[in-house]
Scaffold this active site. Structure first.
Site, short mmCIF file in Angstrom:
data_model
loop_
_atom_site.label_atom_id
_atom_site.label_comp_id
_atom_site.label_asym_id
_atom_site.label_seq_id
_atom_site.Cartn_x
_atom_site.Cartn_y
_atom_site.Cartn_z
N LYS A 293 0.84 -1.20 0.00
CA LYS A 293 0.00 0.00 0.00
C LYS A 293 0.88 1.25 0.00
O LYS A 293 2.02 1.20 0.46
CB LYS A 293 -0.86 0.02 1.28
CG LYS A 293 -2.01 -0.95 1.29
CD LYS A 293 -2.80 -0.82 2.60
CE LYS A 293 -3.95 -1.80 2.64
NZ LYS A 293 -4.97 -1.59 1.62
N ARG A 367 -10.31 -11.57 1.95
CA ARG A 367 -11.16 -12.62 1.39
C ARG A 367 -10.47 -13.98 1.46
O ARG A 367 -11.12 -15.02 1.49
CB ARG A 367 -11.59 -12.26 -0.03
CG ARG A 367 -10.48 -12.10 -1.01
CD ARG A 367 -10.88 -11.32 -2.26
NE ARG A 367 -10.93 -9.88 -2.05
CZ ARG A 367 -11.28 -8.99 -2.97
NH1 ARG A 367 -11.62 -9.39 -4.18
NH2 ARG A 367 -11.29 -7.70 -2.70
#
Ligand code: BES
Ligand code: ZN
Ligand code: MG
Length: 518
Positions: A293, A367
């Site tokens: 990120k 996920r």
């Protein structure tokens, strides 16, 4: 003599600060108690102010002095505004009057919440904070016609994460003023303390709140509120034995060992009654991994365990409330870091149900860990499975902090969650689980699934939900994407700036409703 002046402002009490004194008799007080009282916006027919019941009683006890002071000190109090008076009452040297808005406020269909309750939370929080700033250690609170909301406003409004600072805010003990419903007040305290537990875990830095520390904190809190609980802190070897390879693949990029937290609360008289299974994403720090990120704002990713924090805090609260139902809580806890063992874009892993996943973006790690946890959730013969996760930035783009997105295959679950959120003011909004999105995650060059949607930016929250759906066979499942409600700037007036602990109270209220729905 100062007679001509009815108000005196004393400046320089401390730097850039002043206090307003209204003249009355001279009291000498040794006790230091504060009182928060509510007043409605709408004036009575005869033009006089409309206090709450407690406010009315108090005003009578000081021969109408408060009413008089309020009207000479300025215009009618607007909702969420406050005014502070000193020396009105012997027992309460400081009295804050707070504006509650209209007496008629209630459930609003447009806003999808109960405006009356929200007004009480906001007003009480303002009053309590004002007394906290004066370093008053004991405060009595007007129930304002809804003791639960008043208690929530007080306890949520006073919370500040200053555990790691030397200078701390005054600890304020809040008590119900008058003889209103103590049970509802107590319930409000527990709801708010639950949310504050989630805030503590979310705001805490990642070098403090590691997977192990998270699990031990929940274990301690859960065991202190109830003896109908079991806690398993599953180590890496257990995770390996249970073939949770997708979860393990995320955790192996970090030196911090993963934990699979499994908690049970057996509140039902029937131990074998199918439980509500709550699953929470527990990434205690999300750097993005190899798909790193940007550094700006990355510190907020210490709260990427918000799903785990809110579901575990909700179970602690359900146990404290002695709700008559069985609940299982599951939290895969790990860090997402980019060391030499980390997942690489294009890697393929096999989840617990046998499905293979191509990891094209290592930052879509939530996920992956939830895939295995959701598979495992099915082994409890669940009445319903509800998971919460700070899953996608796209959820924040879609709804911001107004509501958590709910993706569900069950209208029954949706109705319960939605109705719960109207009461708590911590809202949810239904989002689609179309095949349209499923097609975008089931097309993968190397595997059964891809962890990012084919058109990566479009409908990102929906493709993430469609991905999770591939690991669910239960007829009653809901996924809450809570990325948008993770933190508070100033949108929710009764929460200070920082990690929000949302939607803990909605999950508790939901569990309470489920326990009544037989
Ligand atoms: N933890 C983030 C999502 C997030 C973003 C939570 C902002 C709270 C605030 C999640 O793991 C993530 O990075 N998701 C990616 C998915 C993408 C790579 C498909 C995202 O949202 O960008
Ligand atoms: Zn994440
Ligand atoms: Mg990520």
């Amino acid at each position: 003599m100062l007679r001509p002046f009815r108000k005196i402002i004393l400046t320089g009490v401390s730097k850039n600060n002043c206090r307003l004194f209204s003249l009355s008799q001279n009291y000498w007080n040794t006790n230091n108690k504060g009182l928060v009282l509510g007043v409605y916006e709408k004036e009575k027919e005869d033009g006089s102010l409309q206090f709450t019941e407690a406010g009315e009683t108090f005003d009578r006890s000081v021969s109408g002095k408060l009413r008089e002071l309020l009207s000479i000190s300025g215009p009618a109090l607007k909702k969420g505004k406050s005014r502070l008076f000193y020396g009105v009452h012997k027992e309460f040297p400081s009295v804050v009057v707070v504006g509650l808005g209209k007496t008629s406020a209630g459930v609003c269909n447009q806003e999808n919440w109960d405006t009356g309750r929200e007004n009480i939370r906001a007003a009480v929080s303002v009053g309590c904070r004002q007394l906290q700033d004066l370093e008053i250690p004991e405060v009595e609170v007007d129930p304002c016609g809804d003791p639960q909301s008043a208690a929530e406003g007080a306890v949520l409004g006073l919370f500040e994460y200053d555990e790691l600072k030397q200078k701390k805010k005054t600890v304020v003990k809040t008590q119900l003023h008058g003889s209103a419903d103590r049970e509802a007040w107590g319930k409000g305290l527990l709801y708010a303390e639950g949310q504050n537990l989630a805030r503590h875990l979310m705001e805490g830095p990642a070098n403090y709140i590691t997977p192990t520390c998270f699990a031990e904190t929940i274990q301690k809190r859960l065991q202190s509120v109830s003896d109908k609980v079991t806690v398993h802190i599953r180590p890496k070897s257990w995770i390996e034995d249970h073939q949770m390879s997708a979860f393990l693949s995320v955790s192996k990029g970090s030196d911090e060992p993963p934990v699979f937290l499994e908690i049970q609360y057996n509140g039902s008289a029937h131990a074998s009654l199918p439980p509500l299974v709550l699953v929470g994403k527990g990434v205690t720090f999300d750097s993005g991994g190899i798909s790193l990120k940007p550094s700006s704002g990355m510190d907020a990713m210490r709260a990427d365990m918000g799903g785990a924090a809110t579901v575990c805090a909700a179970i602690v609260t359900a146990a404290a409330l002695k709700l008559p139902l069985n609940i299982v809580g599951l939290a895969p806890l790990c860090e997402n870091m980019p060391n030499g063992c980390a997942n690489k874009p294009g890697d393929v892993v096999r989840a617990k149900n046998g499905k293979t996943i191509q990891i094209d973006n290592t930052d879509a790690e939530g996920r992956l860990i939830l895939a295995d946890a959701l598979c495992y959730a099915h082994s409890f013969n669940p009445k319903a499975i509800v998971n919460a996760a700070t899953l996608t930035g796209a959820m924040d783009v879609a709804l911001g902090s107004a509501a958590a997105g709910v993706f569900t295959n069950s209208d029954w679950l949706w109705n319960h969650l939605n109705q719960a959120s109207v009461v708590t003011g911590d809202r949810v909004w239904r989002m689609p689980l179309y095949q349209h999105y499923t097609r975008q995650v089931t097309e993968s060059q190397l595997a059964d699934l891809n962890n990012v949607g084919k058109y990566s930016r479009s409908g990102g929250a929906c493709t993430a939900a469609a991905f999770l759906k591939e690991f669910v066979t239960a007829p009653h499942w809901a996924h809450l994407d809570i990325a948008g409600v993770m933190s508070n700037k100033d949108e929710v007036p009764y929460l200070r700036k920082g990690m929000s602990g949302r939607p803990t109270r909605t999950l508790v209220e939901f569990a309470a409703r489920l326990s009544k729905d037989v």
